[in-house]
Design a protein around this motif. Sequence first.
Motif, PDB file in Angstrom:
ATOM      1  N   ARG A 157       0.815  -1.221   0.000  1.00 58.27           N
ATOM      2  CA  ARG A 157       0.000   0.000   0.000  1.00 58.27           C
ATOM      3  C   ARG A 157       0.844   1.264   0.000  1.00 58.27           C
ATOM      4  O   ARG A 157       0.325   2.348  -0.304  1.00 58.27           O
ATOM      5  N   VAL A 158       2.123   1.130   0.375  1.00 56.52           N
ATOM      6  CA  VAL A 158       2.952   2.333   0.501  1.00 56.52           C
ATOM      7  C   VAL A 158       4.271   2.250  -0.255  1.00 56.52           C
ATOM      8  O   VAL A 158       4.937   3.261  -0.442  1.00 56.52           O
ATOM      9  N   VAL A 166       2.866   1.016   9.005  1.00 53.59           N
ATOM     10  CA  VAL A 166       1.989   1.403   7.909  1.00 53.59           C
ATOM     11  C   VAL A 166       0.582   1.501   8.479  1.00 53.59           C
ATOM     12  O   VAL A 166       0.132   0.597   9.189  1.00 53.59           O
ATOM     13  N   ALA A 168      -3.435   2.288   7.329  1.00 49.11           N
ATOM     14  CA  ALA A 168      -4.352   2.412   6.197  1.00 49.11           C
ATOM     15  C   ALA A 168      -5.750   2.717   6.704  1.00 49.11           C
ATOM     16  O   ALA A 168      -6.201   2.159   7.701  1.00 49.11           O
ATOM     17  N   ALA A 173      -3.381   5.049   2.514  1.00 48.45           N
ATOM     18  CA  ALA A 173      -2.393   4.425   3.396  1.00 48.45           C
ATOM     19  C   ALA A 173      -1.157   5.297   3.441  1.00 48.45           C
ATOM     20  O   ALA A 173      -0.844   6.017   2.492  1.00 48.45           O
ATOM     21  N   PHE A 174      -0.447   5.222   4.562  1.00 47.92           N
ATOM     22  CA  PHE A 174       0.754   6.022   4.710  1.00 47.92           C
ATOM     23  C   PHE A 174       1.714   5.354   5.679  1.00 47.92           C
ATOM     24  O   PHE A 174       1.325   4.509   6.480  1.00 47.92           O
ATOM     25  N   PHE A 175       2.984   5.706   5.560  1.00 49.65           N
ATOM     26  CA  PHE A 175       4.001   5.313   6.525  1.00 49.65           C
ATOM     27  C   PHE A 175       4.006   6.365   7.633  1.00 49.65           C
ATOM     28  O   PHE A 175       4.046   7.560   7.376  1.00 49.65           O
ATOM     29  N   ALA A 199      -3.038  12.789   3.582  1.00 52.32           N
ATOM     30  CA  ALA A 199      -2.785  11.548   2.844  1.00 52.32           C
ATOM     31  C   ALA A 199      -3.826  11.296   1.768  1.00 52.32           C
ATOM     32  O   ALA A 199      -3.558  10.589   0.795  1.00 52.32           O
ATOM     33  N   PHE A 205       2.694  12.704  -1.664  1.00 51.11           N
ATOM     34  CA  PHE A 205       3.513  11.547  -1.353  1.00 51.11           C
ATOM     35  C   PHE A 205       4.335  11.683  -0.078  1.00 51.11           C
ATOM     36  O   PHE A 205       4.501  10.725   0.660  1.00 51.11           O
ATOM     37  N   GLU A 206       4.869  12.848   0.214  1.00 51.16           N
ATOM     38  CA  GLU A 206       5.848  12.868   1.300  1.00 51.16           C
ATOM     39  C   GLU A 206       5.926  14.246   1.950  1.00 51.16           C
ATOM     40  O   GLU A 206       5.858  15.284   1.277  1.00 51.16           O
TER      41      GLU A 206
END
Length: 218
Positions: A157-158, A166, A168, A173-175, A199, A205-206
């Motif tokens: 997912r990431v 992780v 979701a 989903a994200f770290f 997210a 993305f970041e």
Amino acid sequence: MTAVTTSDIADDLRETDAPVRTADFWFDPLCPWAWMTSRWMDEVSTVRDVSVRWHVMSLSVLNEGRELPEKYRDLMERGWGPVRVVIAAQQEHGDEVVKPLYDAIGTRLHPGGRSDLDAVIAEALAEVGLPASLAEHATSDRYDAELRASHAEGISRVGEDVGTPVVAFGDVAFFGPVVTPAPKGEDAGRLWDGVVLVASTPGFFELKRTRTQGPVFD
């Protein structure tokens, strides 16, 4: 034009989806930053209409075949034990044992500062009332297929260039978030609202800055 406040955004987030929301959280028991995020998620579930499903992922699986410093390589070798025991407990005793066992292991490893994984696993199993024989899975590959499947579900997912945890929520989903100390009460809820909002932004993305302190266990 009326200004939109943080409270307005939080209210919108709470009202848009179904009454009961479910987040999925992937962790490796060895990771102190996953531990910090899990403490935050515990707080989120008390102040937002969010229930959490807990899943294993593995830094040992993630780092297979990679060139690693010797110290970290040794840690990854040892890291198979806790995740194998948690996945074995899940397979033999159900999803409901995953979080209590994670809490029991993580409390000893992180705020407790313990490093003897065999002792930690044995004590954690006893604390949550699981058979001591589950500790034998620390050195067994019996459930490695299930471990890898759980890991793959989360990391897919990431992407492979992040680690644990992780989180979701639906299709988002994200770290992370990587945070210390873990926010409590409504502070935890506001962070959740913000992370979900950011997210869920298409193409985002970041967002990152250098950590200036280690985990604060409180």
